[in-house]
Scaffold this active site. Structure first.
Site, mmCIF file in Angstrom:
data_model
loop_
_atom_site.group_PDB
_atom_site.id
_atom_site.type_symbol
_atom_site.label_atom_id
_atom_site.label_comp_id
_atom_site.label_asym_id
_atom_site.label_seq_id
_atom_site.Cartn_x
_atom_site.Cartn_y
_atom_site.Cartn_z
ATOM 1 N N THR A 1 -55.457 -27.645 58.980
ATOM 2 C CA THR A 1 -55.946 -26.436 58.324
ATOM 3 C C THR A 1 -57.464 -26.436 58.270
ATOM 4 O O THR A 1 -58.102 -27.464 58.092
ATOM 5 C CB THR A 1 -55.378 -26.285 56.888
ATOM 6 N N ARG B 1 -44.942 -11.704 66.395
ATOM 7 C CA ARG B 1 -45.202 -13.083 65.906
ATOM 8 C C ARG B 1 -43.896 -13.814 65.680
ATOM 9 O O ARG B 1 -43.758 -15.007 66.020
ATOM 10 C CB ARG B 1 -46.035 -13.039 64.628
ATOM 11 N N HIS C 1 -47.543 -18.937 51.773
ATOM 12 C CA HIS C 1 -47.863 -17.606 52.310
ATOM 13 C C HIS C 1 -46.640 -16.865 52.812
ATOM 14 O O HIS C 1 -46.769 -15.895 53.554
ATOM 15 C CB HIS C 1 -48.900 -17.750 53.443
ATOM 16 N N TYR D 1 -45.817 -8.108 63.514
ATOM 17 C CA TYR D 1 -45.045 -9.192 62.897
ATOM 18 C C TYR D 1 -43.766 -9.479 63.670
ATOM 19 O O TYR D 1 -43.363 -10.636 63.769
ATOM 20 C CB TYR D 1 -44.765 -8.877 61.416
ATOM 21 N N CYS E 1 -35.177 -0.460 53.470
ATOM 22 C CA CYS E 1 -34.338 -1.195 52.509
ATOM 23 C C CYS E 1 -32.930 -0.599 52.474
ATOM 24 O O CYS E 1 -32.751 0.615 52.272
ATOM 25 C CB CYS E 1 -34.964 -1.112 51.112
ATOM 26 N N ASN F 1 -57.249 -33.330 61.270
ATOM 27 C CA ASN F 1 -57.579 -32.024 61.829
ATOM 28 C C ASN F 1 -58.333 -32.192 63.140
ATOM 29 O O ASN F 1 -58.994 -33.215 63.351
ATOM 30 C CB ASN F 1 -58.416 -31.212 60.828
ATOM 31 N N VAL G 1 -46.068 -19.728 58.185
ATOM 32 C CA VAL G 1 -44.948 -18.803 57.919
ATOM 33 C C VAL G 1 -43.903 -18.870 59.037
ATOM 34 O O VAL G 1 -42.996 -18.055 59.105
ATOM 35 C CB VAL G 1 -45.486 -17.352 57.772
HETATM 36 N N1 APR Z 1 -53.913 -30.725 65.489
HETATM 37 C C1 APR Z 1 -54.645 -30.708 64.345
HETATM 38 N N2 APR Z 1 -55.450 -29.682 64.005
HETATM 39 C C2 APR Z 1 -55.505 -28.631 64.853
HETATM 40 C C3 APR Z 1 -54.779 -28.580 66.066
HETATM 41 C C4 APR Z 1 -53.955 -29.693 66.372
HETATM 42 N N3 APR Z 1 -53.230 -29.744 67.500
HETATM 43 N N4 APR Z 1 -55.071 -27.393 66.692
HETATM 44 C C5 APR Z 1 -55.935 -26.742 65.887
HETATM 45 N N5 APR Z 1 -56.205 -27.485 64.801
HETATM 46 C C6 APR Z 1 -57.052 -27.172 63.648
HETATM 47 C C7 APR Z 1 -58.261 -26.331 63.938
HETATM 48 O O1 APR Z 1 -59.384 -27.196 64.167
HETATM 49 C C8 APR Z 1 -58.426 -25.533 62.636
HETATM 50 O O2 APR Z 1 -59.338 -26.177 61.757
HETATM 51 O O3 APR Z 1 -56.229 -26.407 62.794
HETATM 52 C C9 APR Z 1 -57.039 -25.562 61.991
HETATM 53 C C10 APR Z 1 -56.378 -24.191 61.944
HETATM 54 O O4 APR Z 1 -57.168 -23.387 61.098
HETATM 55 P P1 APR Z 1 -56.779 -21.847 60.934
HETATM 56 O O5 APR Z 1 -56.530 -21.253 62.268
HETATM 57 O O6 APR Z 1 -57.817 -21.262 60.044
HETATM 58 O O7 APR Z 1 -55.377 -21.869 60.191
HETATM 59 P P2 APR Z 1 -55.086 -22.130 58.649
HETATM 60 O O8 APR Z 1 -56.065 -23.111 58.080
HETATM 61 O O9 APR Z 1 -53.654 -22.454 58.532
HETATM 62 O O10 APR Z 1 -55.351 -20.685 58.009
HETATM 63 C C11 APR Z 1 -55.033 -20.519 56.645
HETATM 64 O O11 APR Z 1 -55.446 -18.147 56.877
HETATM 65 O O12 APR Z 1 -55.223 -16.205 58.108
HETATM 66 C C12 APR Z 1 -54.725 -16.917 57.024
HETATM 67 O O13 APR Z 1 -52.552 -16.745 56.149
HETATM 68 C C13 APR Z 1 -53.276 -17.264 57.228
HETATM 69 O O14 APR Z 1 -52.092 -19.253 56.504
HETATM 70 C C14 APR Z 1 -53.248 -18.788 57.196
HETATM 71 C C15 APR Z 1 -54.516 -19.124 56.429
#
Ligand code: APR
Length: 248
Positions: A190, A74, A123, A71, A149, A215, A107
């Protein structure tokens, strides 16, 4: 300079321009153009790291040092990144629509650095820690290694929601309310596979709200959303805001 996109639905432009109650849901894809790795893309974090070794209460119990090392890495990664046009476009939406709610799974706090204020962090966030014993919250600036802490000496953990943990129910309820009353909901960057965030858009659809998905790839929401634009969030959202509100 990218040529203006021609694939933004006229209804998306009109719904955003006329919106009186706007909600935006974001995921890691919105921060991708800032250089922040996503989780499930081809270079996603879960391709190189095992979530159960780093992002669960058991992982932290078994090896708090390894979890903190990941972390801290990150956090340093995102601190070196800057908000991109997607973050900036969403901040402009907030300036234009009085009843605005940004619901993010991210985050990294890049939305806040772009000027977004009404942000629900579903999150948690990388920049603070929470005590496992007394729940005290502390900023992580300048911290290294396992964080203890200052109030009770308990082991502090990253202030993020791990797999198998519940979200803050007050934040989640506010997110559902915002989506349910929205006349326009934008779901950007997402994969829509992690619950309960992936269910929020249906609160808008059930109330006949307009839902625009933006997306890079299709997701389980594609097909249910009113419209989907497959493309980079930075390009699409920047163009959408220009078309709906005019030049910045
Ligand atoms: N523009 C738009 N979409 C994009 C881009 C971009 N430049 N780059 C990647 N993507 C899309 C990908 O196609 C994918 O579908 O963003 C999405 C990212 O998906 P994830 O990596 O699964 O991220 P997220 O949906 O935020 O994950 C949700 O999962 O691991 C947990 O807590 C973590 O908050 C996270 C949660």
């Amino acid at each position: 300079m990218n040529p203006p996109r021609k694939d933004i639905p006229a209804q998306a432009i009109q719904k955003l321009a006329d919106s009186k109650s706007l909600a935006v849901i974001t995921g890691a894809g919105v921060s991708a153009e800032s250089g922040v790795p996503t989780f499930r893309g081809k270079d996603g974090l879960w391709k190189n790291y095992q979530p159960h070794q780093l992002a669960t209460p058991m992982a932290f119990h078994d090896d708090p040092g390894l979890v903190w090392e990941w972390y801290h890495w990150r956090r340093q990664t995102v601190l070196a990144c800057l908000p991109n046009p997607a973050h900036n476009a969403i901040a402009r939406m907030e300036e234009r629509v009085k009843d605005f709610t940004l619901i993010t799974q991210n985050v990294d706090r890049l939305h806040a650095r772009a000027g977004s204020e009404r942000v629900l962090e579903l999150h948690g966030d990388l920049h603070r820690a929470r005590c496992s014993e007394c729940s005290a919250i502390t900023d992580l600036e300048g911290q290294e290694g396992v964080v203890v802490c200052e109030l009770c000496g308990g082991a502090m953990r990253p202030n993020v929601v791990w797999f198998g943990e519940s979200l803050d129910i007050r934040i989640l309820e506010e997110a559902y309310r915002a989506c349910g009353r929205s006349d326009c909901l934008i779901v950007a960057g997402t994969s829509n596979v992690v619950q309960p965030a992936a269910s929020l858009a249906y609160a808008a659809l059930e109330n006949n709200g307009y839902v625009l998905e933006v997306n890079l790839d299709p997701t389980p929401l594609t097909g249910s959303a009113t419209d989907t634009v497959l493309g980079k969030a930075g390009e699409v959202l920047e163009e959408l805001v220009k078309l709906a509100f005019g030049e910045s």
